[in-house]
Design a protein around this motif. Sequence first.
Motif, short mmCIF file in Angstrom:
data_model
loop_
_atom_site.label_atom_id
_atom_site.label_comp_id
_atom_site.label_asym_id
_atom_site.label_seq_id
_atom_site.Cartn_x
_atom_site.Cartn_y
_atom_site.Cartn_z
N UNK A 80 -5.98 59.24 8.14
CA UNK A 80 -6.34 59.70 9.47
C UNK A 80 -7.36 58.71 10.04
N UNK A 81 -7.07 58.17 11.23
CA UNK A 81 -7.94 57.18 11.86
C UNK A 81 -8.94 57.87 12.76
N UNK A 123 -5.22 55.96 21.05
CA UNK A 123 -4.97 57.36 20.70
C UNK A 123 -5.07 57.63 19.20
N UNK A 124 -6.26 57.41 18.63
CA UNK A 124 -6.46 57.81 17.24
C UNK A 124 -6.42 59.34 17.14
N UNK A 125 -6.33 59.84 15.95
CA UNK A 125 -6.34 61.28 15.79
C UNK A 125 -7.73 61.87 16.03
N UNK A 283 -5.41 65.80 1.12
CA UNK A 283 -4.66 64.64 1.58
C UNK A 283 -4.76 64.52 3.10
N UNK A 284 -4.39 63.37 3.66
CA UNK A 284 -4.36 63.27 5.12
C UNK A 284 -3.50 64.35 5.78
N UNK A 285 -2.35 64.65 5.19
CA UNK A 285 -1.48 65.68 5.76
C UNK A 285 -2.17 67.04 5.77
N UNK A 292 -6.00 70.82 12.95
CA UNK A 292 -5.07 70.96 14.08
C UNK A 292 -4.96 69.63 14.84
N UNK A 293 -4.76 68.55 14.12
CA UNK A 293 -4.66 67.24 14.74
C UNK A 293 -3.27 67.00 15.29
#
Length: 302
Positions: A80-81, A123-125, A283-285, A292-293
């Motif tokens: 996640x950035x 548009x990073x998260x 994890x990133x997921x 809620x990304x």
Amino acid sequence: MNFETFITCAVTGAGDTTAKSRHVPVTPQQIAEASIEAARAGAAIAHIHVRDPETGKASRDVALYREVVERIRASDTDVVINLTAGMGGDVVFGAGERPLPLDPAGTDMVGPTERLAHVAALLPEICTLDCGTMNFSLGDYVMTNTPSTLRAMARQVQALGVKPELEVFDAGHLVFVHQLIKEGLIDGPAMIQLCMGIPFGAPDDPLTLMALVKNLPQNAVFSAFSIGRKQLPYAAMAALAGGNVRVGLEDNLFLDRGVPATNAQLVERAVSVLTGMGAHILTPAEVRTRLHLRQPGQRAAA
């Protein structure tokens, strides 16, 4: 105790640290590689500043951010950035009896839209919002974030569909977080970073940390970190307080006394601390679901 914990790695920061450790990444390629290595070591989120490749000094250059983000997105490593939006809020007063004119060498003040130009373009998260103004050194530098500026930035970030990480350096900043939520400028769940032990903000003792935790907005997801030698102990402290963890060379250059660290090594140590306490590292997921990304590069619905 938070048994479902995510790790953020702040890979380079904006401070004058490049001369203190050869491991601090400077070029876009180095910053991207450090983010990827941190992700492979267990960090779900990479918190990113960029630096002028020639001088090593902090930069707001959109082209530098673009190269970092594109390199990360083109890799086979999921992370996640989280891009800083703190640049452009720096004031350095003249010393002593002549506070004006401002020192042009350190002052960098621009409006909300320019501060978010790289966020709108890429548009990073996640991007950061420093939720207040604070004396940030023994000299004449003031980190400057006025309420009207922060409201304008929050509106723009919300319209872009990017999650703001609300950076809280002291108790009054947390009061303003509540105000932003009250005004409908923050979509839930609020993501809050408690930045502890930074002169001259909230000290990093356990009672101060817990006082901030007890005053968090309802259903907020928070992380906490401290700097220097307290960074790694805070991997345990933050989880015990119910939060998540941040490590990285922005805040601390050493793995052990006299032993320079890499970002990946700091993440690995945090993973060891947390798993030794029985925590599952998200994890990133899993982080995307929890916070809620939106998908990276996806704009908010019109």
